[in-house]
Scaffold this motif. Structure first.
Motif, PDB file in Angstrom:
ATOM      1  N   MET A   1      56.480  44.715  41.214  1.00 43.60           N
ATOM      2  CA  MET A   1      55.695  43.610  40.736  1.00 43.60           C
ATOM      3  C   MET A   1      56.507  42.330  40.692  1.00 43.60           C
ATOM      4  O   MET A   1      55.938  41.255  40.893  1.00 43.60           O
ATOM      5  CB  MET A   1      55.121  43.919  39.356  1.00 43.60           C
ATOM      6  CG  MET A   1      53.964  44.899  39.398  1.00 43.60           C
ATOM      7  SD  MET A   1      53.204  45.262  37.795  1.00 43.60           S
ATOM      8  CE  MET A   1      52.652  43.683  37.247  1.00 43.60           C
ATOM      9  N   LEU A  52      41.572  40.542  33.880  1.00 42.44           N
ATOM     10  CA  LEU A  52      42.824  41.247  34.124  1.00 42.44           C
ATOM     11  C   LEU A  52      42.809  42.528  33.303  1.00 42.44           C
ATOM     12  O   LEU A  52      42.594  42.489  32.088  1.00 42.44           O
ATOM     13  CB  LEU A  52      44.001  40.359  33.704  1.00 42.44           C
ATOM     14  CG  LEU A  52      45.389  40.962  33.678  1.00 42.44           C
ATOM     15  CD1 LEU A  52      45.786  41.486  35.053  1.00 42.44           C
ATOM     16  CD2 LEU A  52      46.390  39.938  33.178  1.00 42.44           C
ATOM     17  N   LEU A  54      45.096  45.697  32.232  1.00 42.81           N
ATOM     18  CA  LEU A  54      46.494  46.128  32.142  1.00 42.81           C
ATOM     19  C   LEU A  54      46.592  47.487  31.461  1.00 42.81           C
ATOM     20  O   LEU A  54      45.824  47.785  30.552  1.00 42.81           O
ATOM     21  CB  LEU A  54      47.306  45.145  31.289  1.00 42.81           C
ATOM     22  CG  LEU A  54      47.396  43.714  31.753  1.00 42.81           C
ATOM     23  CD1 LEU A  54      47.898  42.839  30.617  1.00 42.81           C
ATOM     24  CD2 LEU A  54      48.311  43.616  32.943  1.00 42.81           C
ATOM     25  N   PHE A  61      54.455  47.647  32.315  1.00 44.18           N
ATOM     26  CA  PHE A  61      53.147  47.664  32.947  1.00 44.18           C
ATOM     27  C   PHE A  61      53.077  48.792  33.967  1.00 44.18           C
ATOM     28  O   PHE A  61      53.927  48.891  34.844  1.00 44.18           O
ATOM     29  CB  PHE A  61      52.856  46.339  33.663  1.00 44.18           C
ATOM     30  CG  PHE A  61      52.717  45.173  32.732  1.00 44.18           C
ATOM     31  CD1 PHE A  61      51.655  45.095  31.850  1.00 44.18           C
ATOM     32  CD2 PHE A  61      53.641  44.151  32.741  1.00 44.18           C
ATOM     33  CE1 PHE A  61      51.518  44.022  30.984  1.00 44.18           C
ATOM     34  CE2 PHE A  61      53.513  43.070  31.887  1.00 44.18           C
ATOM     35  CZ  PHE A  61      52.451  43.010  31.006  1.00 44.18           C
ATOM     36  N   ARG A  63      49.775  49.493  35.169  1.00 42.38           N
ATOM     37  CA  ARG A  63      48.582  49.083  35.919  1.00 42.38           C
ATOM     38  C   ARG A  63      48.423  47.585  35.730  1.00 42.38           C
ATOM     39  O   ARG A  63      48.575  47.063  34.627  1.00 42.38           O
ATOM     40  CB  ARG A  63      47.330  49.782  35.411  1.00 42.38           C
ATOM     41  CG  ARG A  63      46.062  49.293  36.129  1.00 42.38           C
ATOM     42  CD  ARG A  63      44.793  49.731  35.450  1.00 42.38           C
ATOM     43  NE  ARG A  63      44.948  51.052  34.886  1.00 42.38           N
ATOM     44  CZ  ARG A  63      44.028  51.989  34.913  1.00 42.38           C
ATOM     45  NH1 ARG A  63      42.880  51.760  35.484  1.00 42.38           N
ATOM     46  NH2 ARG A  63      44.230  53.155  34.345  1.00 42.38           N
ATOM     47  N   TYR A  64      48.097  46.893  36.823  1.00 42.12           N
ATOM     48  CA  TYR A  64      47.846  45.459  36.788  1.00 42.12           C
ATOM     49  C   TYR A  64      46.755  45.196  37.816  1.00 42.12           C
ATOM     50  O   TYR A  64      47.020  45.136  39.012  1.00 42.12           O
ATOM     51  CB  TYR A  64      49.123  44.684  37.145  1.00 42.12           C
ATOM     52  CG  TYR A  64      48.946  43.184  37.097  1.00 42.12           C
ATOM     53  CD1 TYR A  64      49.272  42.470  35.954  1.00 42.12           C
ATOM     54  CD2 TYR A  64      48.462  42.480  38.191  1.00 42.12           C
ATOM     55  CE1 TYR A  64      49.112  41.093  35.902  1.00 42.12           C
ATOM     56  CE2 TYR A  64      48.299  41.108  38.148  1.00 42.12           C
ATOM     57  CZ  TYR A  64      48.627  40.422  37.000  1.00 42.12           C
ATOM     58  OH  TYR A  64      48.461  39.068  36.960  1.00 42.12           O
ATOM     59  N   HIS A  65      45.523  45.104  37.363  1.00 40.79           N
ATOM     60  CA  HIS A  65      44.391  44.810  38.242  1.00 40.79           C
ATOM     61  C   HIS A  65      43.860  43.434  37.867  1.00 40.79           C
ATOM     62  O   HIS A  65      43.418  43.220  36.733  1.00 40.79           O
ATOM     63  CB  HIS A  65      43.278  45.840  38.087  1.00 40.79           C
ATOM     64  CG  HIS A  65      43.627  47.165  38.654  1.00 40.79           C
ATOM     65  ND1 HIS A  65      42.853  48.279  38.438  1.00 40.79           N
ATOM     66  CD2 HIS A  65      44.648  47.571  39.438  1.00 40.79           C
ATOM     67  CE1 HIS A  65      43.394  49.311  39.057  1.00 40.79           C
ATOM     68  NE2 HIS A  65      44.477  48.906  39.665  1.00 40.79           N
ATOM     69  N   PHE A  66      43.902  42.505  38.824  1.00 41.11           N
ATOM     70  CA  PHE A  66      43.467  41.135  38.599  1.00 41.11           C
ATOM     71  C   PHE A  66      42.226  40.887  39.447  1.00 41.11           C
ATOM     72  O   PHE A  66      42.260  41.046  40.667  1.00 41.11           O
ATOM     73  CB  PHE A  66      44.580  40.158  38.996  1.00 41.11           C
ATOM     74  CG  PHE A  66      44.339  38.748  38.549  1.00 41.11           C
ATOM     75  CD1 PHE A  66      44.651  38.358  37.259  1.00 41.11           C
ATOM     76  CD2 PHE A  66      43.806  37.810  39.415  1.00 41.11           C
ATOM     77  CE1 PHE A  66      44.438  37.057  36.837  1.00 41.11           C
ATOM     78  CE2 PHE A  66      43.584  36.504  39.000  1.00 41.11           C
ATOM     79  CZ  PHE A  66      43.911  36.126  37.705  1.00 41.11           C
TER      80      PHE A  66
END
Length: 80
Positions: A1, A52, A54, A61, A63-66
């Motif tokens: 990331m 977002l 998380l 982190f 998971r990071y879905h934006f």
């Protein structure tokens, strides 16, 4: 990331980033707001609501879905 976020600054200039809501339950978080970015290559900007999602595990982190208006981002990024 870390590489991903470092490369964002090469391509986008953030003009506005406003958080409207933050919801946290256990290791999950959701952030809702508005973002406006300028694409450096084209000079065009786009405005988008965002969500977002998380997940955090042991302080990191996982998971990071934006979610944003990808059509608006694409329109600002393509050469005319």
């Amino acid at each position: 990331m870390a590489g991903f976020f470092a490369s964002l600054d090469e391509h986008l200039e953030t003009l506005r980033f406003e958080v409207d809501h933050i919801v946290v339950e256990g290791d999950q978080g959701v952030v809702l707001g508005v973002i406006e970015d300028r694409v450096r290559r084209t000079g065009r900007s786009f405005l988008s609501r965002f969500a977002l999602h998380l997940t955090v595990d042991q302080g990191e982190f996982t998971r990071y879905h934006f979610f944003e208006d990808a059509a608006a981002a694409h329109a600002a990024a393509v050469a005319r």
